[in-house]
Design an enzyme around this catalytic site. Structure first.
Site, PDB file in Angstrom:
ATOM      1  N   ARG A 116       0.909  -1.037   0.064  1.00 46.11           N
ATOM      2  CA  ARG A 116      -0.082  -0.200  -0.584  1.00 46.11           C
ATOM      3  C   ARG A 116       0.649   1.212  -0.178  1.00 46.11           C
ATOM      4  O   ARG A 116       1.741   1.100   0.676  1.00 46.11           O
ATOM      5  CB  ARG A 116      -1.420  -0.296   0.820  1.00 46.11           C
ATOM      6  CG  ARG A 116      -1.900  -1.208   1.320  1.00 46.11           C
ATOM      7  CD  ARG A 116      -2.734  -1.500   2.313  1.00 46.11           C
ATOM      8  NE  ARG A 116      -3.676  -2.230   2.323  1.00 46.11           N
ATOM      9  CZ  ARG A 116      -3.484  -3.145   2.322  1.00 46.11           C
ATOM     10  NH1 ARG A 116      -2.277  -4.186   3.581  1.00 46.11           N
ATOM     11  NH2 ARG A 116      -4.485  -4.829   2.658  1.00 46.11           N
ATOM     12  N   HIS A 141      -0.872  -2.719  -4.324  1.00 44.14           N
ATOM     13  CA  HIS A 141      -0.365  -3.250  -5.220  1.00 44.14           C
ATOM     14  C   HIS A 141      -0.836  -2.318  -7.189  1.00 44.14           C
ATOM     15  O   HIS A 141      -0.692  -3.910  -8.103  1.00 44.14           O
ATOM     16  CB  HIS A 141      -1.148  -4.867  -5.421  1.00 44.14           C
ATOM     17  CG  HIS A 141      -0.937  -5.412  -4.222  1.00 44.14           C
ATOM     18  ND1 HIS A 141      -0.191  -5.607  -3.406  1.00 44.14           N
ATOM     19  CD2 HIS A 141      -1.398  -6.362  -3.511  1.00 44.14           C
ATOM     20  CE1 HIS A 141      -0.011  -6.104  -2.352  1.00 44.14           C
ATOM     21  NE2 HIS A 141      -0.929  -6.585  -2.577  1.00 44.14           N
ATOM     22  N   HIS A 215       2.790 -12.740  -5.154  1.00 39.03           N
ATOM     23  CA  HIS A 215       1.801 -13.220  -4.413  1.00 39.03           C
ATOM     24  C   HIS A 215       1.045 -14.468  -4.369  1.00 39.03           C
ATOM     25  O   HIS A 215      -0.062 -14.472  -3.922  1.00 39.03           O
ATOM     26  CB  HIS A 215       0.725 -11.892  -4.422  1.00 39.03           C
ATOM     27  CG  HIS A 215      -0.461 -11.917  -3.448  1.00 39.03           C
ATOM     28  ND1 HIS A 215      -0.968 -11.831  -2.700  1.00 39.03           N
ATOM     29  CD2 HIS A 215      -0.127 -10.532  -2.930  1.00 39.03           C
ATOM     30  CE1 HIS A 215      -1.680 -11.623  -2.371  1.00 39.03           C
ATOM     31  NE2 HIS A 215      -1.686 -10.355  -2.177  1.00 39.03           N
ATOM     32  N   ASP A 287      -1.885  -8.878   8.282  1.00 37.69           N
ATOM     33  CA  ASP A 287      -1.806  -8.066   7.159  1.00 37.69           C
ATOM     34  C   ASP A 287      -0.492  -7.481   8.117  1.00 37.69           C
ATOM     35  O   ASP A 287      -1.088  -5.911   7.093  1.00 37.69           O
ATOM     36  CB  ASP A 287      -2.703  -8.026   6.942  1.00 37.69           C
ATOM     37  CG  ASP A 287      -2.333  -7.438   5.731  1.00 37.69           C
ATOM     38  OD1 ASP A 287      -1.471  -7.726   4.818  1.00 37.69           O
ATOM     39  OD2 ASP A 287      -4.175  -7.159   4.872  1.00 37.69           O
ATOM     40  N   GLU A 352       5.375 -12.474   1.376  1.00 35.91           N
ATOM     41  CA  GLU A 352       5.299 -11.903   0.130  1.00 35.91           C
ATOM     42  C   GLU A 352       7.099 -11.373   0.722  1.00 35.91           C
ATOM     43  O   GLU A 352       6.687  -9.593   1.741  1.00 35.91           O
ATOM     44  CB  GLU A 352       4.477 -10.318  -0.040  1.00 35.91           C
ATOM     45  CG  GLU A 352       2.783 -10.881  -0.749  1.00 35.91           C
ATOM     46  CD  GLU A 352       1.668  -9.902  -0.114  1.00 35.91           C
ATOM     47  OE1 GLU A 352       1.577  -8.778  -1.318  1.00 35.91           O
ATOM     48  OE2 GLU A 352       1.470 -10.301   0.610  1.00 35.91           O
TER      49      GLU A 352
END
Length: 389
Positions: A116, A141, A215, A287, A352
């Site tokens: 982000r 992304h 991803h 996250d 990631e």
């Protein structure tokens, strides 16, 4: 504890492939003993009529990695369990149309900026650049049409250590609001040691920001087998980057000690996922970006995952400073995967490897600026093995 290096050079280790490019026949077999093979088959056409092929990298041990030219999407990674049975350990779809219309980034190459960017804007050299706000107020992304939604050019390669292919894409100046024409190469290699190696390289003709990653959603028990709560995760990080309610880092580098984010000794993914920690509430689970313990710019261990039923182990090494751990929190049973099962929350996880979220707006974070005359080079390796039977 390793300090963060805001001005670290972005020229890093890359793979040595013996990069003689092979012809684009239906079956492209390595020319050296132990070279594995690359197979190409049609996968359909995009909504705007572009043909998309499926490529299968197979090593001499029978393991394979499948990917499509659309988005560079890895559709399957077939590796053995402790008894030698091959299963696909990543989530994905059967049809190209599903990848186009409903894909939550399954297996995709991500760019121009992975993760982000706060407020969907950043300033570089006194010029502000406005991006697409496709994740609340933020850009996620790469924007509305990131690298996950373009058709890459693919060249099978020869390699003495397995099977390999190079993907190429040129992102035009101004695409998705980013400055500079960015030329990107990504090499997928499947070695005979059951290592999936991903090498990234990029150059630009104007100063820009770049954060490339992959991803894949993993389930080491096999796609369609259910949740990943019992997977034992170890992350080589003493610190993480806390986020605000829109999942943008606050700029703090917080200790993982006595928090749900302490995976230094290994813990089941589901052990603390329902903690009342405010950070867990923001993301509906994990996250978050972890600040990897590392020194220098070479490959360093980022994470290890062990699945006790199958005995499969995945170890991730990278040249990147961070890894985003995402526990599949937004899978909501509306997607049906290639194995025929609905994907539910925590049916897969992502690790990631990348630079930190919102780095263009956080001068204290490692830089993601790429300038003309520089070459971004980055490598991540996923090594698959098993415990004793």
């Amino acid at each position: 504890m390793t300090p963060i290096e805001p001005n670290r050079s972005r020229t890093w280790h890359r793979s040595v492939l013996g990069a003689a490019v092979l012809g684009m026949g239906v079956l492209l077999t390595g020319t050296s003993a132990g070279a594995g093979s690359v197979d190409k088959t049609p996968f359909g056409n995009t909504q705007d009529g572009k043909a998309v092929d499926l490529y299968t990298l197979t090593n001499d041990r029978g393991a394979s990695v499948k990917f499509i030219a659309y988005g560079g999407i890895i559709t399957a990674i077939n590796v053995p369990d402790r008894w030698g049975k091959l299963d696909n350990v990543v989530l994905g779809f059967k049809e190209l149309a599903d990848y186009e219309s409903m894909n939550p980034y399954f297996g995709a190459l991500i760019g121009r900026y992975g993760n982000r960017i706060g407020g969907a804007k950043f300033t570089l050299d006194r010029t502000q650049y406005q991006l697409a706000a496709n994740n609340g107020p933020n850009s996620l992304h790469g924007g509305t049409k990131g690298f996950d939604k373009v058709v890459w050019a693919v060249e099978p390669l020869s390699s003495v250590s397995g099977a390999a292919a190079r993907l190429n894409y040129t992102s035009k100046d101004g695409e998705e609001g980013y400055p500079g024409t960015l030329t990107v190469q990504v090499v997928y290699s499947l070695t005979n040691d059951n290592e999936l190696r991903i090498d990234y390289e990029a150059t630009t003709d104007k100063p820009t920001v770049v954060n490339l990653t992959s991803h894949s959603y993993f389930n080491l028990a096999g796609d369609g087998t259910g949740g990943i709560d019992d997977h034992i995760l170890t992350i080589n990080a003493d610190r993480f980057t806390p986020v605000d309610a829109t999942l943008i880092p606050t700029g703090q580098l917080a200790s993982v000690t006595a928090t749900p984010f302490d995976f230094r000794q290994g813990a089941p993914i589901g052990a603390r996922i329902r903690s009342n920690d405010p950070q867990m509430a923001y993301g509906r689970g994990y996250d978050h970006n972890f600040v990897l313990n590392r020194s220098g710019g070479g490959l360093s261990l980022a994470a290890r995952v062990y699945e006790p039923r199958s005995g499969r182990i995945m170890e991730i090494s990278t040249t990147e400073p961070g890894v985003q751990f995402y526990s599949g929190n937004f899978l909501d049973s509306t997607l049906v995967g290639a194995a025929g099962q609905q994907y539910r929350q925590t049916d897969g996880f992502c690790l990631e490897t990348q630079h930190f979220p919102d780095s263009p707006n956080k001068p204290s974070f490692p830089t993601t600026v790429l300038k003309p005359g520089e070459t971004l080079k980055s490598t991540t390796i996923h090594k698959f093995s098993t415990d004793a039977s």
